[in-house]
Motif scaffolding. Structure first.
Motif: not given
Length: 245
Positions: A154-180
């Motif tokens: 899977g790809k989560i794109t358009g996230t240019l910094d770390t907190c944008a990465n986190a928001r992208g993960i939250a949007a793409a994987l809501p409620g999921k348990r993620v190994l970061l």
């Protein structure tokens, strides 16, 4: 290169040697001996703090100790999220295949985790785009060529910094348990952003940078380690000041 990384490259601690050397030469050329002596003193202090003393190692150890790698993998996760940053876009475009820099363990360790969690999807999270060449595309292509089925990438794109990465993960994987998965020195900032975005993230740090030696004659490595660690501290403070954490 994003603006914040460009500014850090120009004015971060690793660049101070260049500017102080130039200042010393200018002062000497202009006959300002007192100012030249002051610049030389600052240059000597810079050399002591960053090239000779293990300042970078102390700072890096503290960052990496915040989230040690778990002794055993968690029994259940829903997805593996790898933060981009290892990809060298210029070199990859020239060679036609993924080229990685000093943080390449982010990419390679994901393949081992894919075997450990055969039902989990592996996500690459980034946003750097250079003339149509995207960091996430190079990594996804590498995983595919290494044998990972396309449907598990899977790809989560358009996230240019770390907190944008986190928001992208939250949007793409809501409620999921993620190994970061990201570099150990980057994990404190990454986990703080995940918490702020409401992501249920478990830290899996890779890419150890701290040395097991207190003092090292590898002066350039000492400077690079200090510069990398200080970038994290400054980035964390900047996020706090902007209310992102």
């Amino acid at each position: 290169m994003s603006l914040n990384y460009l500014l850090w490259a120009l004015f971060g601690p690793a660049a101070w040697f260049v500017w102080l050397t130039l200042l010393t030469a200018i002062f000497l050329f202009c006959g300002a001996l007192r100012s030249a002596r002051g610049a030389i003193a600052l240059l000597a202090l810079w050399t002591l703090l960053f090239a000779i003393l293990p300042t970078g190692n102390w700072l890096m150890n503290r960052l990496e100790a915040a989230y040690p790698r778990p002794a055993a993998l968690p029994e259940r996760i829903d997805a593996v999220a790898v933060l981009a940053g290892a990809e060298q876009l210029r070199a990859s475009a020239l060679s036609g295949s993924l080229e990685v820099g000093p943080h390449g363990e982010r990419v390679s360790e994901a393949l081992a985790l894919a075997q450990a969690y055969p039902s989990a999807k592996i996500w690459i999270v980034g946003g750097v785009n250079r003339q149509g060449s995207r960091d996430v595309d190079w990594t996804a292509d590498y995983w595919r060529r290494a044998g990972l089925p396309q449907g598990r990438i899977g790809k989560i794109t358009g996230t240019l910094d770390t907190c944008a990465n986190a928001r992208g993960i939250a949007a793409a994987l809501p409620g999921k348990r993620v190994l970061l998965v990201t570099s150990g020195f980057h994990m404190p900032r990454a986990m703080a952003c995940m918490e702020a975005a409401g992501v249920d993230a478990l830290a899996y740090p890779v890419d150890r940078q701290a040395s097991d030696r207190e003092f090292s004659p590898a002066f350039i490595e000492n400077v690079e380690r200090a510069d990398l660690a200080l970038h994290e501290y400054v980035g964390f403070a900047w996020y706090r000041l902007r209310g992102r954490l």
